[in-house]
Design a protein around this motif. Structure first.
Motif, mmCIF file in Angstrom:
data_model
loop_
_atom_site.group_PDB
_atom_site.id
_atom_site.type_symbol
_atom_site.label_atom_id
_atom_site.label_comp_id
_atom_site.label_asym_id
_atom_site.label_seq_id
_atom_site.Cartn_x
_atom_site.Cartn_y
_atom_site.Cartn_z
ATOM 1 N N VAL A 137 0.951 -1.488 -0.043
ATOM 2 C CA VAL A 137 -0.309 0.197 -0.227
ATOM 3 C C VAL A 137 0.761 1.492 0.064
ATOM 4 O O VAL A 137 1.290 1.477 1.123
ATOM 5 C CB VAL A 137 -0.694 -0.508 1.446
ATOM 6 C CG1 VAL A 137 -1.565 1.020 0.892
ATOM 7 C CG2 VAL A 137 -1.898 -1.001 0.974
ATOM 8 N N GLN A 138 0.838 1.932 -0.518
ATOM 9 C CA GLN A 138 1.682 3.471 -0.997
ATOM 10 C C GLN A 138 0.571 3.957 -0.256
ATOM 11 O O GLN A 138 -0.299 4.734 -0.859
ATOM 12 C CB GLN A 138 1.848 3.416 -2.437
ATOM 13 C CG GLN A 138 2.616 5.349 -2.709
ATOM 14 C CD GLN A 138 3.048 5.541 -3.389
ATOM 15 O OE1 GLN A 138 3.665 4.399 -4.114
ATOM 16 N NE2 GLN A 138 4.028 6.182 -3.546
ATOM 17 N N GLY A 152 -3.349 9.575 -1.463
ATOM 18 C CA GLY A 152 -4.729 9.569 -1.243
ATOM 19 C C GLY A 152 -4.824 10.765 -0.267
ATOM 20 O O GLY A 152 -4.338 12.231 -0.761
ATOM 21 N N LYS A 153 -5.666 11.341 0.032
ATOM 22 C CA LYS A 153 -6.401 12.230 0.731
ATOM 23 C C LYS A 153 -7.498 12.737 1.735
ATOM 24 O O LYS A 153 -8.105 10.829 2.054
ATOM 25 C CB LYS A 153 -7.111 13.380 -0.096
ATOM 26 C CG LYS A 153 -8.872 12.660 -0.742
ATOM 27 C CD LYS A 153 -8.981 13.716 -1.730
ATOM 28 C CE LYS A 153 -10.700 13.196 -2.246
ATOM 29 N NZ LYS A 153 -11.363 13.539 -3.254
ATOM 30 N N GLN A 154 -6.825 13.303 2.999
ATOM 31 C CA GLN A 154 -7.792 13.423 4.080
ATOM 32 C C GLN A 154 -9.061 13.669 3.820
ATOM 33 O O GLN A 154 -9.750 15.024 3.298
ATOM 34 C CB GLN A 154 -7.322 13.972 5.269
ATOM 35 C CG GLN A 154 -7.765 13.770 6.594
ATOM 36 C CD GLN A 154 -7.757 12.433 7.014
ATOM 37 O OE1 GLN A 154 -6.333 12.281 6.707
ATOM 38 N NE2 GLN A 154 -8.530 12.021 8.003
ATOM 39 N N THR A 155 -9.830 13.243 4.408
ATOM 40 C CA THR A 155 -11.305 13.909 4.209
ATOM 41 C C THR A 155 -12.629 13.618 5.636
ATOM 42 O O THR A 155 -11.706 12.895 6.410
ATOM 43 C CB THR A 155 -11.989 12.525 3.180
ATOM 44 O OG1 THR A 155 -12.569 11.424 4.107
ATOM 45 C CG2 THR A 155 -11.614 11.893 1.692
ATOM 46 N N GLY A 192 -12.801 9.966 6.786
ATOM 47 C CA GLY A 192 -11.220 10.171 7.051
ATOM 48 C C GLY A 192 -10.044 9.863 6.182
ATOM 49 O O GLY A 192 -10.625 10.445 4.886
ATOM 50 N N PHE A 193 -9.018 8.722 5.469
ATOM 51 C CA PHE A 193 -8.213 9.045 4.567
ATOM 52 C C PHE A 193 -8.683 8.026 3.970
ATOM 53 O O PHE A 193 -8.988 7.292 3.817
ATOM 54 C CB PHE A 193 -7.026 8.617 4.948
ATOM 55 C CG PHE A 193 -5.606 9.043 4.236
ATOM 56 C CD1 PHE A 193 -5.116 10.079 4.077
ATOM 57 C CD2 PHE A 193 -5.790 7.272 3.954
ATOM 58 C CE1 PHE A 193 -3.874 10.167 3.646
ATOM 59 C CE2 PHE A 193 -3.687 7.969 2.470
ATOM 60 C CZ PHE A 193 -3.786 8.901 2.484
ATOM 61 N N GLN A 194 -9.024 8.310 2.505
ATOM 62 C CA GLN A 194 -9.236 7.925 1.594
ATOM 63 C C GLN A 194 -7.687 7.479 0.397
ATOM 64 O O GLN A 194 -7.054 8.312 0.105
ATOM 65 C CB GLN A 194 -10.155 8.800 0.677
ATOM 66 C CG GLN A 194 -10.503 7.904 -0.649
ATOM 67 C CD GLN A 194 -11.346 8.360 -1.754
ATOM 68 O OE1 GLN A 194 -12.105 9.860 -0.414
ATOM 69 N NE2 GLN A 194 -12.424 8.238 -2.492
ATOM 70 N N ARG A 195 -8.326 6.294 0.416
ATOM 71 C CA ARG A 195 -6.078 6.142 -0.733
ATOM 72 C C ARG A 195 -7.237 6.086 -2.240
ATOM 73 O O ARG A 195 -7.481 6.167 -2.460
ATOM 74 C CB ARG A 195 -6.661 4.581 -0.195
ATOM 75 C CG ARG A 195 -5.225 4.238 0.595
ATOM 76 C CD ARG A 195 -4.281 3.030 1.063
ATOM 77 N NE ARG A 195 -5.514 1.802 0.351
ATOM 78 C CZ ARG A 195 -5.082 0.842 0.668
ATOM 79 N NH1 ARG A 195 -5.270 0.804 2.505
ATOM 80 N NH2 ARG A 195 -6.190 0.201 -0.016
ATOM 81 N N LYS A 196 -6.285 6.475 -2.799
ATOM 82 C CA LYS A 196 -6.163 7.037 -4.536
ATOM 83 C C LYS A 196 -5.553 5.824 -5.031
ATOM 84 O O LYS A 196 -5.788 5.614 -5.686
ATOM 85 C CB LYS A 196 -5.507 7.936 -4.832
ATOM 86 C CG LYS A 196 -6.217 9.554 -4.227
ATOM 87 C CD LYS A 196 -5.609 10.518 -5.088
ATOM 88 C CE LYS A 196 -6.375 11.689 -4.685
ATOM 89 N NZ LYS A 196 -6.005 12.537 -4.728
#
Length: 148
Positions: free
Chosen positions: A125-126, A130-133, A136-140
């Motif tokens: 997992v990199q 992603g971005k903080q929403t 919570g954190f959403q991986r891209k």
């Protein structure tokens, strides 16, 4: 009495340990059962190698030059390692990583983690993609599957 280090050829090494940072190189170096004599540098190669033996395997520990970091530098190390040690069959990236905690796994810094590909995901997992929403954190994304 000082013991003389073995000197093996570049072809004698079959396992590579990539330790990008100096602190990681130092830790891996302590794991060696025996450290071998340095090999002559190859043309246009800035990578630092520490040859040795670990559990009956001749290994080459590769480290990034001082001041170099990131995925491109690590890719250069991997490329030059393959050119310098043509008999390498197994390459392991070792180092300090972060954990990705979940409801089913309590992974923390210092734990040994081995990734396993699953479906279309490569197993690594990199987490910085992603971005903080607000939820919570959403991986891209994730790293690609290993070549077969």
């Amino acid at each position: 009495m000082k013991t003389r280090k073995k000197r093996l050829s570049h072809n004698a090494h079959t396992v590579a340990l990539l330790a990008p940072l100096e602190v990681e190189l130092s830790a891996v170096r302590y794991m060696l059962d025996e450290e071998h004599e340095q090999l002559p540098a190859t043309k246009n190669n800035l990578i630092r190698y520490v040859p040795g033996q670990l559990s009956q395997h001749n290994v080459a520990i590769a480290s990034l030059p001082a001041g170099y970091r990131g995925t491109i530098s690590a890719a250069i190390v991997a490329r030059d390692l393959a050119r310098t040690f043509p008999s390498i069959e197994l390459r392991l990236l070792v180092g300090i990583g972060g954990g990705v905690p979940s409801a089913t796994a309590d992974v923390r810094l210092g734990d040994v983690v081995v990734s396993v590909p699953s479906g279309t995901q490569g197993g690594v997992v990199q987490y910085d993609l992603g971005k903080q929403t607000t939820t919570g954190f959403q991986r891209k994304g994730f790293l690609c599957l290993p070549s077969s």
